[in-house]
Design an enzyme around this catalytic site. Structure first.
Site, PDB file in Angstrom:
ATOM      1  CE  LYS B 110      39.651 120.863  50.417  1.00  0.00           C
ATOM      2  NZ  LYS B 110      40.777 120.742  49.508  1.00  0.00           N
ATOM      3  CG  ASN B 111      28.981 120.798  49.547  1.00  0.00           C
ATOM      4  OD1 ASN B 111      28.353 121.473  50.342  1.00  0.00           O
ATOM      5  ND2 ASN B 111      28.449 120.353  48.430  1.00  0.00           N
TER       6      ASN B 111
END
Lengths: 438, 360
Positions: B110-111
């Site tokens: 999720k970066n």
């Protein structure tokens, strides 16, 4: 939380305020565990959660003394960047070895600046040490030709995604420093240009999706977090349209407020269990079979045929009964067909408040969800999903969402700024002092 | 493969780093906020990172150091940019970088930075696919890159990420970028969305991607073109019949009608399949979304306002009670319009010229 009698189910679960105060007091008094290292570059954001949460619980004065609060203020100012704006944390400061060649590796950061100013506001700082001129001059440099804002300026390039979070923080910084004034500013004989408001409105409009919500870029999937940031930003710059028609002089957004509101109210969902096999709102017995068969590699008669409607018995349509709804409540999700998550109680709920439709969602149901399902019964705070351990983000947004949803034990929250109305009320005096100072 | 021995190297004791005097983190005073109990390993790596950044050093050892920092703090907002600069300055093997990204992607799903970095690498490997396209195939002299092979690797990697999380927002955004950058509009993307939807008809991200593939190409008419529109409407109806209470295809259907400037009433009979209020034995409702659309259809027609009201009341009291306040609000809006005699509750595209730049 055992329900022994049917009547108990009707009683609204209570916020365990003492436990929440304990949770946040621990956060402000002790070091965060090393597992937070991957969030080291978000420390200003975490610091905001801690200080603001204690403020919302009216426990700041109890959790800290005057000297400590002054110390927090000093820490924030230590993160102020020499060329305007703030850093997220002291980690990029090159100290005595800073020079023009390596300056690109220690940039000011847009969200850091917004949260730094917010913390100062909550701690009742007078903003006298804020480099007002340099910060306002930096803002237009952070805006791209397409109207979007970035996160940092590295080697002359605006970096970071084309992302409404940065638009929200940039317009929020602007709001805290100059309120609703527009156009060039004259400060100490220097002219500081405003950001391009029309261009920003345009970049929000092109990210409005066919389903009604707002995304981070054209054609991307709409998302409640990005929707909140876009609406909040528009509110900060006075370009928010909440009624049917949009203006062009000056331009406002969203283009279809009704579609945005509809999309937002549909974020409320009874689906709370992320481990449930089916990710949908209504589940009829036949529906479940279809999906299970899909997972087994088989397909049902309905699928082959294509024309036979998948019959859903309206009585058995919901996977949970109305009774369950009354007990468990209903949280909010961030996208269609996703499970509820504590933080969307804020992103989706606050968005409706910003659109001036605070009553359109079921406030009692979300209070039941946040207090009954994701509040941690031992540690206080909130987890992301029911049963999860608390973390700073979900714990803070859980409180903010509860306040907006009518929980009287928490201070009133300004839906745009995501902090207490008390703190927000100090802004006019700050604007005055800046104007007088010029 | 991750080199564990290097990950655990203490820079201070490592002769390779003997020339460096590390920069300790700036003094934070007695009351820092959100202070973290750093491990010694992290504190040391960060101190060395600051030093090489201060020298703007571009060397191989910086690649090992930045990897180390990234693995402990992948959200550091300048380290990825610094690493990219060093990769390019040292002419590092970018294919190896992609392999490393493949490994670390599952950890940092999720970066944002990891996907932006990937985009930088892929763009560097293939800055102008259009020009290379003329000579697709095995590496040709002077190009050094087999575009088809790179595209195949990227789409395969993206597909494997979807196996872990079919709704990962960043991965879908990255896939959109791949489509645009490499011109993959007609290269199996539509089929990919169909397969994703078949796997999970409720995957809204897959529906959104389909909308993009059909309507997102610059200069294309998308669903304004009749053949395309008919295909999409037929596809959508099929999916609705599989799960009538799934909101994704209903929104998709509305989107098609709006973009093509067609009245919602063109699908009235289809809606009635799922919400038939005419039966004497009682309402036959399988989908609250059908009721919602019918309410919009009837509201346009002054003579059918009562029917619109009935739909909204059924939603409020029976079929979508969680949104009772919203359906009540819609009823009030309808009443206002009925009272004033002005038909102002038309769906947006039926009343207004869309002069603003909305990419619907």
């Amino acid at each position: 939380m055992a329900i022994s009698k049917a009547e108990d189910a009707m009683l609204e679960p209570q916020l365990d305020k003492i436990r929440h105060v304990k949770y946040w007091t621990r956060c402000i008094k002790t070091l965060l565990p090393h597992q937070y290292t991957s969030n080291d570059s978000n420390r200003m954001y975490l610091a905001f959660f801690i200080v603001s949460a204690l403020d919302l619980l009216d426990a700041l004065d109890a959790a800290s003394n005057e000297e400590e609060r002054q110390g927090y203020i000093n820490w924030v100012y230590r993160c102020q960047h020499p060329d305007g704006g703030f850093r997220m944390w002291p980690g990029t400061d090159l100290g005595a070895r800073s020079n023009p060649e390596n300056a690109q590796w220690d940039p000011a950061n847009i969200p850091a600046t917004y949260f730094a100013l917010s913390i100062l506001l909550i701690l009742k700082d007078d903003f006298k040490r804020v480099n007002y001129e340099a910060t306002l001059a930096w803002l237009p440099k952070m805006q791209r030709p397409d109207g979007s804002f970035g996160e940092t300026l590295v080697n002359g390039r605006v970096e970071g995604g084309q992302d409404p979070r940065f638009g929200y923080c940039a317009t929020g910084i602007r709001f805290m420093l100059r309120g609703s004034s527009t156009g060039d500013l004259s400060v100490n004989g220097r002219t500081i240009p405003d950001v391009d408001l029309d261009a920003f409105v345009r970049c929000v409009r092109v990210a409005e999706a066919y389903e009604g919500g707002i995304a981070d870029a054209p054609f991307h999937e709409p998302h409640a977090g990005y929707t909140f940031c876009s609406l909040g930003a528009l509110a900060f710059i006075g370009r928010l349209s909440t009624k049917g028609s949009i203006d062009e002089t000056p331009p406002t957004a969203p283009c279809d407020p009704g579609a945005v509101v509809s999309w937002l109210v549909h974020r409320q969902t009874e689906l709370t269990d992320p481990d449930a096999g089916v990710d949908s709102e209504f589940t009829a017995p036949q529906d479940m079979d279809d999906v299970r068969e899909l997972e087994n590699g088989k397909t049902s008669g309905a699928q082959h045929d294509g024309t036979v409607p998948a019959h859903q018995d309206p009585v058995g349509t919901t996977a949970i009964s109305i009774f369950d709804l009354l007990v468990d409540g209903a949280g909010m999700n961030g996208r269609i067909n996703k499970v509820a998550d504590t933080c969307y109680g804020f992103w989706s709920g606050a968005s409706l408040h910003i659109m001036q439709q605070p009553k359109l969602y079921d406030q009692e149901a979300i209070r039941r969800y946040l207090i009954g399902k994701t509040q941690h019964p031992v540690l206080g705070g909130h987890g992301k999903f029911p049963g999860d351990l608390p973390d700073l983000l979900h714990s803070y947004l859980g409180l903010a969402a509860l306040s907006l949803a009518g929980c009287g034990e928490i201070k009133a929250v300004d839906a745009r700024m995501c902090l207490s109305k008390d703190a927000c009320a100090r802004l006019p005096a700050i604007w005055q002092s800046f104007t007088a100072g010029r | 493969m991750p080199d564990h021995a290097e990950d655990e190297a203490k820079y201070y004791d490592d002769p390779e780093w003997a020339d460096i005097e590390p920069i300790q983190q700036a003094d934070q005073g007695p009351n820092p906020l959100a202070a973290i109990a750093y491990t010694d390993e992290y504190a040391e790596a960060m101190a060395y990172l600051r030093t090489v950044m201060a020298r703007d050093e571009k060397s191989e050892r910086v690649l090992r150091l930045t990897k180390d920092v990234i693995e402990m703090n992948p959200a550091h907002y300048t380290v990825w940019l610094y690493r990219a600069q060093v990769l390019f300055a040292t002419h590092a093997d970018l294919h190896k970088e992609l392999e490393w990204l493949n490994e670390t992607a599952s950890q940092y799903q999720k970066n944002y930075q990891i996907w932006h970095h990937r985009q930088l690498i892929v763009s560097r490997l293939c800055p102008d696919p259009a020009s290379s396209a003329a000579t697709r195939g095995p590496p040709f002299p002077g190009a050094g890159i087999d575009v088809d092979s790179l595209v195949a690797k990227e789409t395969s990697f993206v597909a494997s990420m979807f196996d872990k999380d079919a709704k990962n927002y960043h991965v879908w955004s990255y896939r959109q970028w791949l489509v645009r950058h490499f011109g993959l509009w007609d290269k199996g993307e539509l089929e990919f969305t169909e397969a994703s939807i078949e796997k999970d008809v409720r995957n809204n991200s897959a529906w959104n991607h389909r909308w993009y593939v059909v309507n997102g190409k610059e200069g294309s008419e998308g669903v304004k073109e009749e053949k395309v529109r008919e295909r999409e409407i037929a596809f959508t109806k099929r999916q609705i019949r599989l799960a009538p209470q799934n909101q994704s295809p209903w929104n998709y259907l509305r989107g098609i009608l709006r973009k093509a400037n067609l009245r919602f009433s063109t699908v009235q009979d289809f809606c009635i399949e799922f919400a038939d209020l005419s039966k004497p034995e009682g309402d036959d409702v399988f989908s609250s979304h059908a009721l919602d659309l019918l309410a919009d259809i009837y509201a346009v027609d002054e003579g059918r306002n009562e029917q619109a009201k009935r739909c909204l009341l059924l939603l409020k009291d029976k079929y979508d009670p969680i949104r009772a306040n919203y359906w009540q609000y819609r009823l009030e809006m309808l009443d206002k319009e009925m009272g004033s005699g002005i038909d102002s509750h038309l769906p947006e595209h039926e009343t207004r010229n869309l002069t603003s730049a909305v990419s619907v």
